[in-house]
Design an enzyme around this catalytic site. Structure first.
Site, PDB file in Angstrom:
ATOM      1  N   HIS A 155       0.699  -1.280   0.068  1.00 46.74           N
ATOM      2  CA  HIS A 155       0.140   0.154  -0.094  1.00 46.74           C
ATOM      3  C   HIS A 155       0.963   1.359  -0.183  1.00 46.74           C
ATOM      4  O   HIS A 155       0.395   2.193  -0.459  1.00 46.74           O
ATOM      5  CB  HIS A 155      -0.939   0.124   1.148  1.00 46.74           C
ATOM      6  CG  HIS A 155      -2.135  -0.982   1.051  1.00 46.74           C
ATOM      7  ND1 HIS A 155      -3.329  -0.646   0.630  1.00 46.74           N
ATOM      8  CD2 HIS A 155      -1.982  -2.273   1.189  1.00 46.74           C
ATOM      9  CE1 HIS A 155      -3.948  -1.768   0.639  1.00 46.74           C
ATOM     10  NE2 HIS A 155      -3.460  -2.640   1.031  1.00 46.74           N
ATOM     11  N   ASP A 362       3.449   9.455  -0.523  1.00 51.46           N
ATOM     12  CA  ASP A 362       2.432   8.563  -0.324  1.00 51.46           C
ATOM     13  C   ASP A 362       2.133   7.869  -1.466  1.00 51.46           C
ATOM     14  O   ASP A 362       2.086   7.802  -2.444  1.00 51.46           O
ATOM     15  CB  ASP A 362       0.833   9.622  -0.326  1.00 51.46           C
ATOM     16  CG  ASP A 362       0.088   9.275   0.713  1.00 51.46           C
ATOM     17  OD1 ASP A 362       0.047   8.236   1.233  1.00 51.46           O
ATOM     18  OD2 ASP A 362      -0.575  10.145   1.226  1.00 51.46           O
TER      19      ASP A 362
HETATM   20  C1  GDG Z   1      -1.948   3.750   3.330  1.00 49.28           C
HETATM   21  C2  GDG Z   1      -1.021   4.421   2.394  1.00 49.28           C
HETATM   22  C3  GDG Z   1      -3.072   4.222   0.760  1.00 49.28           C
HETATM   23  C4  GDG Z   1      -8.238  10.279   7.957  1.00 49.28           C
HETATM   24  N1  GDG Z   1      -8.787  10.931   9.021  1.00 49.28           N
HETATM   25  C5  GDG Z   1      -9.898  10.597   9.595  1.00 49.28           C
HETATM   26  C6  GDG Z   1     -10.087   9.323   8.707  1.00 49.28           C
HETATM   27  N2  GDG Z   1      -9.296   9.410   7.742  1.00 49.28           N
HETATM   28  C7  GDG Z   1      -9.371   8.224   6.625  1.00 49.28           C
HETATM   29  C8  GDG Z   1      -9.375   8.991   5.372  1.00 49.28           C
HETATM   30  C9  GDG Z   1      -8.685   7.838   4.252  1.00 49.28           C
HETATM   31  C10 GDG Z   1      -8.011   7.226   5.202  1.00 49.28           C
HETATM   32  O1  GDG Z   1      -8.250   7.504   6.649  1.00 49.28           O
HETATM   33  C11 GDG Z   1      -6.428   7.603   5.034  1.00 49.28           C
HETATM   34  O2  GDG Z   1      -5.927   7.240   3.875  1.00 49.28           O
HETATM   35  P1  GDG Z   1      -4.748   7.281   3.014  1.00 49.28           P
HETATM   36  O3  GDG Z   1      -4.649   6.718   1.992  1.00 49.28           O
HETATM   37  O4  GDG Z   1      -4.906   8.925   2.614  1.00 49.28           O
HETATM   38  O5  GDG Z   1      -3.381   7.244   3.942  1.00 49.28           O
HETATM   39  P2  GDG Z   1      -2.852   5.850   4.912  1.00 49.28           P
HETATM   40  O6  GDG Z   1      -3.818   5.862   6.178  1.00 49.28           O
HETATM   41  O7  GDG Z   1      -1.430   6.393   5.078  1.00 49.28           O
HETATM   42  O8  GDG Z   1      -2.892   4.627   3.886  1.00 49.28           O
HETATM   43  C12 GDG Z   1      -1.747   5.296   1.170  1.00 49.28           C
HETATM   44  C13 GDG Z   1      -3.600   3.711   1.563  1.00 49.28           C
HETATM   45  O9  GDG Z   1      -3.024   2.884   2.555  1.00 49.28           O
HETATM   46  C14 GDG Z   1      -4.580   2.790   0.851  1.00 49.28           C
HETATM   47  O10 GDG Z   1      -3.838   1.914   0.109  1.00 49.28           O
HETATM   48  O11 GDG Z   1      -3.608   5.250  -0.081  1.00 49.28           O
HETATM   49  O12 GDG Z   1      -0.860   6.017   0.469  1.00 49.28           O
HETATM   50  O13 GDG Z   1      -0.192   5.452   3.190  1.00 49.28           O
HETATM   51  O14 GDG Z   1      -9.911   6.977   4.013  1.00 49.28           O
HETATM   52  O15 GDG Z   1     -10.785   9.411   4.983  1.00 49.28           O
HETATM   53  N3  GDG Z   1     -11.371   8.502   8.775  1.00 49.28           N
HETATM   54  C15 GDG Z   1     -11.988   8.879   9.948  1.00 49.28           C
HETATM   55  N4  GDG Z   1     -12.081   9.801  10.662  1.00 49.28           N
HETATM   56  C16 GDG Z   1     -10.800  10.504  10.513  1.00 49.28           C
HETATM   57  O16 GDG Z   1     -10.521  11.690  11.246  1.00 49.28           O
HETATM   58  N5  GDG Z   1     -13.143   8.092  10.012  1.00 49.28           N
END
Ligand code: GDG
Length: 472
Positions: A155, A362
């Site tokens: 990921h 990312d």
């Molecule tokens: C890894 C990789 C890759 C954020 N704040 C809150 C909240 N979030 C949710 C977002 C989003 C998720 O968390 C974060 O996803 P990301 O993709 O931005 O980043 P990582 O957690 O680092 O994920 C990344 C991912 O895996 C998938 O393959 O895209 O590159 O690092 O869904 O909305 N959710 C809630 N409250 C919050 O305050 N409920």
């Protein structure tokens, strides 16, 4: 149809009346429900005793979860996974904190997981392993005579060979990837970095999308994680989303909202983002009392020093900007260190004139995709996005910035705040089309489909064109 076994660091067992953790968890549940199978992983608890996996049945899916022992939590999860692999894979050599015992516990925990998984297998499943915590799991399963197809999806980004070399024992780590039948990456760039490291460090050879090393043959592929636009748009009709939107709009008055929501992590570039807001207020005084920057920074890995220091730094920085520019009845930065329900985030995104997503690195970044899906197509906000997010390739309507240069972020914010509605609509429509084209459902379906066809005995049943891709 073969059963599917999914192994990931965390497993969330669906509870009646409770919302799922995130879109990705929903996708994994959908994949499992359509095949039947098992989801194996850590239940989020830490226990003194060494406990075996407990199984919970929901329909045709078995959730096999177990707690980590304290040492596993500290050395496998926090230590090797998040203080060695995470920083190196995110280009942050300075944050690496390597200890030999971290590496030992990392391999030992993967061995334990393999011993727990093996008795649960019937023998004809497709096994799909997720992410950097579990790189050695394929090898540990192979040594237990598991010979069904095993795929691995990373990921996060894959680093350059030079950075990978900084990890003591990097050759052993790299070798672990070769026990999978299919390796999936978020972007072609990550796939190329892996190929480069495997050829330069291990002397592997590559033909097309297949990598050869000794008697191993591993297929490589790119599977950018998407979002399910329909589900997100339904969520934006949720009563809590509408309430958030209404309250935000009422409190904003004539201010334009710039919004961000990320896990509190150094890879997300939050400090540079605050730097850009400060520069915006300094160089464009016309925005004072006219914009408001709301940043949700959801607490993450709080037990790691680096994360605690970042939290303190961001609080100081936000306070400093507010100290400099606030006026009676207005403060420019609204920095919130907590986790909100998804519906609230969707309301925040929909109320925003600008979505600010500037990770320094990312794998994909789902927040920027969620921001696009949450917009009103008739009057959408503008996405300001780091060129170093995997998503930058698909989101062609975003204003791309180099997150290391606050000045380029400031310029993009200015452009976004001035952008005419027609241009905003066009940019948004193009991004929404791309997101719809590459949905989360397509992501898992493509991976599982490709994993199924890595089966040697299935090769003869494939059309010649497809067979030659798999054979390299
Ligand atoms: C890894 C990789 C890759 C954020 N704040 C809150 C909240 N979030 C949710 C977002 C989003 C998720 O968390 C974060 O996803 P990301 O993709 O931005 O980043 P990582 O957690 O680092 O994920 C990344 C991912 O895996 C998938 O393959 O895209 O590159 O690092 O869904 O909305 N959710 C809630 N409250 C919050 O305050 N409920």
């Amino acid at each position: 149809m073969r059963d599917l076994v999914i192994v990931s660091n965390r497993v969330s067992v669906p509870q009646a009346g409770r919302q799922q953790a995130g879109g990705l968890a929903v996708a994994i549940n959908n994949a499992l429900a359509s095949h039947g199978g098992i989801w194996f992983g850590w239940n989020g608890e830490v226990s003194d005793a060494r406990e075996s996996a407990r199984c919970t049945q929901r329909g045709n899916v078995t959730y096999a979860t177990l707690p980590l022992q304290q040492r596993e939590h500290d050395e496998y999860y926090l230590g090797f996974s998040n203080e060695v692999l995470w920083p190196i894979f995110h280009l942050n050599l300075g944050a690496m904190n390597f200890h030999r015992r971290f590496a030992e516990t990392y391999y030992a925990t993967n061995e334990r997981f393999a011993s727990e998984i093996t008795p649960l297998l019937k023998g004809n499943e497709l096994i799909w392993v997720h992410d950097y915590h579990l790189i050695p799991l394929g090898n540990a399963l192979r040594r237990r005579d598991v010979d069904t197809p095993i795929g691995f999806f990373l990921h996060i980004p894959f680093p350059s060979a030079e950075l990978l070399r900084c990890i003591p024992g990097h050759k052993r780590l790299l070798m672990q990837f070769l026990d999978y039948d299919l390796l999936g990456f978020q972007t072609p760039r990550d796939q190329e970095s892996f190929r480069d490291a495997a050829t330069r460090i291990l002397g592997a050879t590559v033909k097309g999308n297949v990598l050869f090393h000794g008697d191993r043959r591993v297929r490589l592929g790119t599977y950018p994680v998407g979002v399910d636009v329909d589900t997100l748009q339904q969520e934006s009709q949720h009563s809590e989303t509408k309430r958030t939107l209404m309250n935000l709009r009422a409190s904003l008055g004539h201010c334009a909202l710039i919004a961000g929501a990320d896990r509190l992590d150094y890879s997300k570039g939050l400090s540079m983002r605050l730097g850009a807001i400060q520069e915006l207020l300094e160089h464009y005084p016309e925005y004072r009392r006219k914009v408001l920057y709301t940043q949700v920074a959801s607490p993450s890995r709080c037990a790691i020093n680096e994360y605690d220091e970042l939290r303190q730094k961001l609080e100081t920085q936000a306070g400093h900007i507010n100290g400099l520019y606030s006026d009676l009845g207005w403060a420019p930065v609204h920095y919130i260190n907590k986790t909100y329900p998804r519906a609230v985030l969707m309301g925040l995104f929909r109320a925003a004139r600008v979505g600010l997503v500037t990770p320094v690195r990312d794998g994909m970044n789902l927040v920027c995709k969620e921001f696009v899906a949450a917009q009103d197509p008739q009057d959408p906000g503008v996405l300001v996005l780091s060129e170093f997010a995997g998503a930058a390739q698909e989101l062609d309507g975003a204003l791309l910035v180099n997150p290391y240069d606050p000045h380029t972020i400031t310029q993009a914010l200015h452009q976004a705040l001035q952008m005419p509605q027609e241009e905003r609509r066009q940019r948004h429509a193009s991004m929404l089309k791309n997101l719809t084209h590459n949905s989360l459902t397509q992501w898992w379906q493509r991976f599982v489909e490709d994993l199924r066809y890595t089966l040697p005995h299935a090769l003869s049943t494939l059309p010649p064109a497809r067979r030659s891709i798999i054979n390299g």
